[in-house]
Design an enzyme around this catalytic site. Structure first.
Site, PDB file in Angstrom:
ATOM      1  N   ASP A  11       0.642  -1.155  -0.061  1.00  0.00           N
ATOM      2  CA  ASP A  11      -0.083   0.102  -0.196  1.00  0.00           C
ATOM      3  C   ASP A  11       1.023   1.098   0.188  1.00  0.00           C
ATOM      4  O   ASP A  11       0.596   2.202   0.672  1.00  0.00           O
ATOM      5  CB  ASP A  11      -1.054   0.071   1.098  1.00  0.00           C
ATOM      6  CG  ASP A  11      -1.674  -1.242   1.504  1.00  0.00           C
ATOM      7  OD1 ASP A  11      -1.966  -1.829   0.309  1.00  0.00           O
ATOM      8  OD2 ASP A  11      -1.903  -1.658   2.477  1.00  0.00           O
ATOM      9  N   GLU A 168     -10.999   0.304  -4.025  1.00  0.00           N
ATOM     10  CA  GLU A 168     -10.297   0.883  -3.042  1.00  0.00           C
ATOM     11  C   GLU A 168      -9.126   1.638  -3.239  1.00  0.00           C
ATOM     12  O   GLU A 168      -8.663   1.763  -4.389  1.00  0.00           O
ATOM     13  CB  GLU A 168     -10.173  -0.411  -2.095  1.00  0.00           C
ATOM     14  CG  GLU A 168      -8.972  -1.362  -2.750  1.00  0.00           C
ATOM     15  CD  GLU A 168      -9.159  -2.705  -1.952  1.00  0.00           C
ATOM     16  OE1 GLU A 168      -9.831  -2.874  -1.070  1.00  0.00           O
ATOM     17  OE2 GLU A 168      -8.148  -3.294  -2.217  1.00  0.00           O
TER      18      GLU A 168
END
Ligand code: 6LW
Length: 477
Positions: A11, A168
């Protein structure tokens, strides 16, 4: 293909100030949380700190399971300060904002965003001074990042490509005449992808790129899989780059990845106002042996513990030149285990330590999560190799040893698939030069264990007080 930041660093979020780039990642159940990296070329990164490095910023309770805790930060520089927005999915933590003038720290205490629901928060400012917080789903709030107040309910912005799951990891940017909304979709597994949409305003309406996804390795035989969760950054020369997560599966089918999701880099060009992602740029893998003598009063920022780390249980100053771990649980299966480790960053490597277990028991562990770990453990007069795979616990080997400190070692060797079920690597545990056991690495992989984490190799105390004179991490070349 070597990542630019190897090991469990998923991420990624990146920003640039002048000639300097800074990057942050998720950290889950580990403390300190949110590793912060610096680079001047996007290829060679050095960890300069952790944004959440004091209990007032991150207090993960003993109930925090593996793969919970800290998810998906966004790092931005705005108005002379660094801004970090991140989610703690545990203990009712929710979304929080922190600021710093130096990304190496100290970072402020977190300001909660109680009105902002959803993971993967992003912050973007428009020229009217509005701050937009965009979250997975994809939904958007107008927030005051100084107070944490959100004005009103979220607006739905985009749900990605029809039929694709899990929109997302949104990041919103003003580039040229457009606001671009970059997202991940398809889930963080083999179907992972990056898609983009654009609008004249930060609030939409957003028009999807006709060539989505702009990045995906789904259904290919590329050695890097699961590519997604990206962030964009522009270099001083005007060139654009993308950082994103990917995995390196090994072995037969379905392919097991053991280092977690790692950070990769690729160039981006713009065609008709849409980004085109180029081939992955290889990272610069260091092959030198790293040795920690535990001589300095603070552990290097790359050392992580489980949920918390207190002086009382994990100290470098107590016996100078030694790391002292004092048990408060009963071993690697206990959520209260006292542990300090470093991410495994090479597919092939060894880790060694000199342990004095005269006053307790403990040793060297390779941990994927709390239910999946192998360890070589010393106690007075004996060394054992232990394996935990899901609900199964086994003592794999036991050897009587003379009293006194011993060198424990684990060697990790990838192995070419011999058949479709061959695991990705073999882990061999040794005391001094004696091999005690070799175990299939597939059971310490995300495909077996589930969740979001990768392997961490570390030191732990199971009972009593255990001292470690040094720790060596050796990329076996
Ligand atoms: C993160 C989500 C994801 O919040 O994994 O790959 C989750 N993407 O965006 C945890 O790392």
């Amino acid at each position: 293909m070597i990542p630019v930041i190897a090991g469990m660093h998923p991420d990624p979020s990146v920003c640039r100030v002048g000639d300097d780039y800074y990057l942050v990642c998720s950290s889950f159940e580990y403390f300190p949380g949110v590793p912060v990296f610096h680079s001047t070329d996007l290829v060679r990164w050095k960890q300069i700190g952790n944004a959440l490095d004091r209990p007032s910023q991150l207090a993960l309770s003993a109930a925090t399971p593996s793969s919970a805790g800290i998810y998906a930060p966004t790092l931005r520089h705005h108005d002379g300060r660094f801004w970090l927005v991140v989610t703690n999915v545990s203990d009712g933590g929710g979304n929080v904002v922190l600021t710093a003038t130096d990304p190496a720290g100290p970072w402020s205490d977190p300001v909660p965003l109680p009105g902002v629901e959803g993971i993967d928060p992003d912050l973007a400012w428009d020229s009217d001074g509005n701050c937009w917080c965009t979250v997975a789903g994809v939904a958007q709030y107008r927030v005051d990042p100084a107070t944490g107040e959100a004005s009103g309910p979220p607006t739905r912005l985009w749900s990605g490509t029809p039929g694709s799951k899990a929109p997302e990891a949104p990041h919103l940017y003003q580039i040229g005449d457009f606001w671009y909304l970059l997202i991940a979709e398809g889930g963080t597994e083999r179907g992972h992808a990056v898609s983009i949409a654009r609008s004249a305003a930060p609030t939409g309406p957003f028009e999807p790129c006709p060539d989505n996804p702009v990045l995906s390795h789904r259904g290919t035989d590329d050695p890097v899989q699961n590519t997604g969760h990206a962030d964009l950054v522009q270099a001083p020369d005007g060139a654009w780059w993308m950082v994103f997560l990917g995995v390196r599966p090994g072995g037969g089918t379905p392919g097991w990845h053991v280092l977690g999701r790692e950070t990769f880099l690729a160039p981006v060009t713009w065609v008709d106002g849409w980004p085109v992602v180029g081939e992955i740029v290889p990272g610069a893998e260091s092959l030198s042996v790293e040795r920690d003598e535990f001589d300095s009063p603070r552990l290097d920022p790359s050392w992580i513990s489980l949920r918390d780390r207190s002086e009382q249980h994990c100290a470098t100053g107590e016996t100078p030149g030694w790391l002292t771990l004092r048990a408060r649980g009963s071993g690697m299966d206990d959520p209260a285990v006292v542990f300090a480790g470093r991410r495994q960053r090479h597919l092939s490597c060894a880790a060694r330590t000199l342990v004095d277990a005269a006053d307790g028991s403990g040793g060297l562990v390779v941990r994927l999560d709390e239910d999946h770990h192998y360890e070589v453990e010393a106690a007075a007069g004996q060394v054992r190799v232990l394996a935990r795979i899901g609900p199964l616990h086994a003592v794999v080997a036991t050897l009587a040893v003379p009293d006194g400190p011993v060198v424990l070692e684990v060697r990790v060797r990838p192995r070419p698939p011999q058949d479709s079920r061959s695991g990705p690597d073999v882990l061999t545990f040794c005391v001094e030069t004696i091999e005690l056991a070799s175990l299939d690495g597939k059971y310490l992989s995300t495909e077996v264990a589930g969740g979001f984490t990768g392997r961490v190799i570390g030191l732990y105390a199971a009972t009593g007080t255990v001292r470690f004179d040094w720790f060596e991490y050796d990329p076996l070349g």
